[in-house]
Design a protein around this motif. Structure first.
Motif, PDB file in Angstrom:
ATOM      1  N   LYS A  12       0.830  -1.198   0.000  1.00 13.40           N
ATOM      2  CA  LYS A  12       0.000   0.000   0.000  1.00 13.40           C
ATOM      3  C   LYS A  12       0.873   1.261   0.000  1.00 13.40           C
ATOM      4  O   LYS A  12       0.573   2.240  -0.693  1.00 13.40           O
ATOM      5  CB  LYS A  12      -0.928   0.035   1.221  1.00 13.40           C
ATOM      6  N   VAL A  13       1.942   1.240   0.759  1.00 15.07           N
ATOM      7  CA  VAL A  13       2.873   2.366   0.805  1.00 15.07           C
ATOM      8  C   VAL A  13       3.494   2.575  -0.578  1.00 15.07           C
ATOM      9  O   VAL A  13       3.593   3.702  -1.076  1.00 15.07           O
ATOM     10  CB  VAL A  13       3.962   2.135   1.879  1.00 15.07           C
ATOM     11  N   PHE A  14       3.886   1.480  -1.224  1.00 15.41           N
ATOM     12  CA  PHE A  14       4.468   1.565  -2.558  1.00 15.41           C
ATOM     13  C   PHE A  14       3.476   2.151  -3.554  1.00 15.41           C
ATOM     14  O   PHE A  14       3.814   3.023  -4.347  1.00 15.41           O
ATOM     15  CB  PHE A  14       4.934   0.172  -3.024  1.00 15.41           C
ATOM     16  N   ARG A  15       2.229   1.674  -3.528  1.00 17.24           N
ATOM     17  CA  ARG A  15       1.199   2.177  -4.452  1.00 17.24           C
ATOM     18  C   ARG A  15       0.873   3.645  -4.174  1.00 17.24           C
ATOM     19  O   ARG A  15       0.598   4.411  -5.097  1.00 17.24           O
ATOM     20  CB  ARG A  15      -0.077   1.338  -4.366  1.00 17.24           C
ATOM     21  N   ALA A  16       0.902   4.040  -2.914  1.00 17.88           N
ATOM     22  CA  ALA A  16       0.655   5.446  -2.568  1.00 17.88           C
ATOM     23  C   ALA A  16       1.762   6.327  -3.148  1.00 17.88           C
ATOM     24  O   ALA A  16       1.483   7.382  -3.736  1.00 17.88           O
ATOM     25  CB  ALA A  16       0.577   5.618  -1.055  1.00 17.88           C
ATOM     26  N   LYS A  17       2.994   5.894  -3.017  1.00 15.88           N
ATOM     27  CA  LYS A  17       4.125   6.645  -3.589  1.00 15.88           C
ATOM     28  C   LYS A  17       4.004   6.711  -5.099  1.00 15.88           C
ATOM     29  O   LYS A  17       4.229   7.764  -5.713  1.00 15.88           O
ATOM     30  CB  LYS A  17       5.434   5.969  -3.192  1.00 15.88           C
ATOM     31  N   GLU A  18       3.613   5.613  -5.701  1.00 20.26           N
ATOM     32  CA  GLU A  18       3.430   5.555  -7.148  1.00 20.26           C
ATOM     33  C   GLU A  18       2.360   6.558  -7.604  1.00 20.26           C
ATOM     34  O   GLU A  18       2.540   7.272  -8.591  1.00 20.26           O
ATOM     35  CB  GLU A  18       3.035   4.124  -7.531  1.00 20.26           C
ATOM     36  N   ARG A  19       1.257   6.636  -6.866  1.00 16.42           N
ATOM     37  CA  ARG A  19       0.163   7.552  -7.214  1.00 16.42           C
ATOM     38  C   ARG A  19       0.596   9.001  -7.079  1.00 16.42           C
ATOM     39  O   ARG A  19       0.301   9.847  -7.936  1.00 16.42           O
ATOM     40  CB  ARG A  19      -1.061   7.280  -6.330  1.00 16.42           C
ATOM     41  N   ILE A  20       1.319   9.321  -6.001  1.00 17.48           N
ATOM     42  CA  ILE A  20       1.788  10.693  -5.806  1.00 17.48           C
ATOM     43  C   ILE A  20       2.819  11.061  -6.868  1.00 17.48           C
ATOM     44  O   ILE A  20       2.805  12.171  -7.402  1.00 17.48           O
ATOM     45  CB  ILE A  20       2.334  10.889  -4.376  1.00 17.48           C
ATOM     46  N   ASP A  21       3.706  10.127  -7.211  1.00 13.42           N
ATOM     47  CA  ASP A  21       4.686  10.390  -8.275  1.00 13.42           C
ATOM     48  C   ASP A  21       3.994  10.676  -9.601  1.00 13.42           C
ATOM     49  O   ASP A  21       4.426  11.548 -10.363  1.00 13.42           O
ATOM     50  CB  ASP A  21       5.635   9.203  -8.436  1.00 13.42           C
ATOM     51  N   GLU A  22       2.911   9.952  -9.880  1.00 11.88           N
ATOM     52  CA  GLU A  22       2.171  10.192 -11.110  1.00 11.88           C
ATOM     53  C   GLU A  22       1.557  11.590 -11.112  1.00 11.88           C
ATOM     54  O   GLU A  22       1.584  12.293 -12.123  1.00 11.88           O
ATOM     55  CB  GLU A  22       1.090   9.130 -11.291  1.00 11.88           C
ATOM     56  N   GLU A  23       1.019  12.010  -9.986  1.00 11.71           N
ATOM     57  CA  GLU A  23       0.441  13.354  -9.878  1.00 11.71           C
ATOM     58  C   GLU A  23       1.527  14.415 -10.049  1.00 11.71           C
ATOM     59  O   GLU A  23       1.315  15.422 -10.727  1.00 11.71           O
ATOM     60  CB  GLU A  23      -0.261  13.527  -8.530  1.00 11.71           C
TER      61      GLU A  23
END
Length: 130
Positions: free
Chosen positions: A99-110
């Motif tokens: 979940k932490v990895f996916r959250a970082k991935e989502r913020i990086d995309e933004e």
């Protein structure tokens, strides 16, 4: 006896139809609210696409990493800390780590979308007389 069964069927159908109509209205209202919060227009469409790809909203990603804004340094620091303490070899949870990895991935995309929008604005100055 058949009369009562017919009444039960009619009443049951009415109850189900009303519940379905209420659910559709609630879903419509929720989707309108989500579109409003996303910003509408092309930006809203981009955000909705990113939410769909990553399976997580930007707000949820920020809550997971416990960040208020989109400062890359703060995001990276929180990500590294949470990712390391949830390492399975240290007794952490693989689920939370993912979940932490996916959250970082989502913020990086933004962040990358914001950077692309900013560079596009620099390349396309406003036209005079419009």
């Amino acid at each position: 006896m058949a009369k009562y069964i017919a009444q039960i069927i009619v009443l049951g159908t009415q109850v189900v139809a009303k519940a379905f109509a209420r659910a559709v209205k609630q879903e419509w209202a929720a989707s309108q609210e989500a579109a409003r919060r996303a910003g509408g227009g092309q930006r809203g469409a981009n955000r909705a696409a990113a939410n769909s790809r990553t399976g997580m909203t930007l707000e949820e990603a920020q809550q997971i990493l416990n960040v208020d804004g989109l400062q890359p340094e703060e995001v990276q620091k929180k990500y590294e800390h949470l990712f390391n303490i949830n390492d399975k070899s240290k007794g952490g949870s693989f689920y939370i780590q993912s979940k932490v990895f996916r959250a970082k991935e989502r913020i990086d995309e933004e962040l990358s979308q914001n950077t692309a929008e900013a560079s596009k604005k620099k390349e396309d100055p406003p036209k005079e007389g419009t």
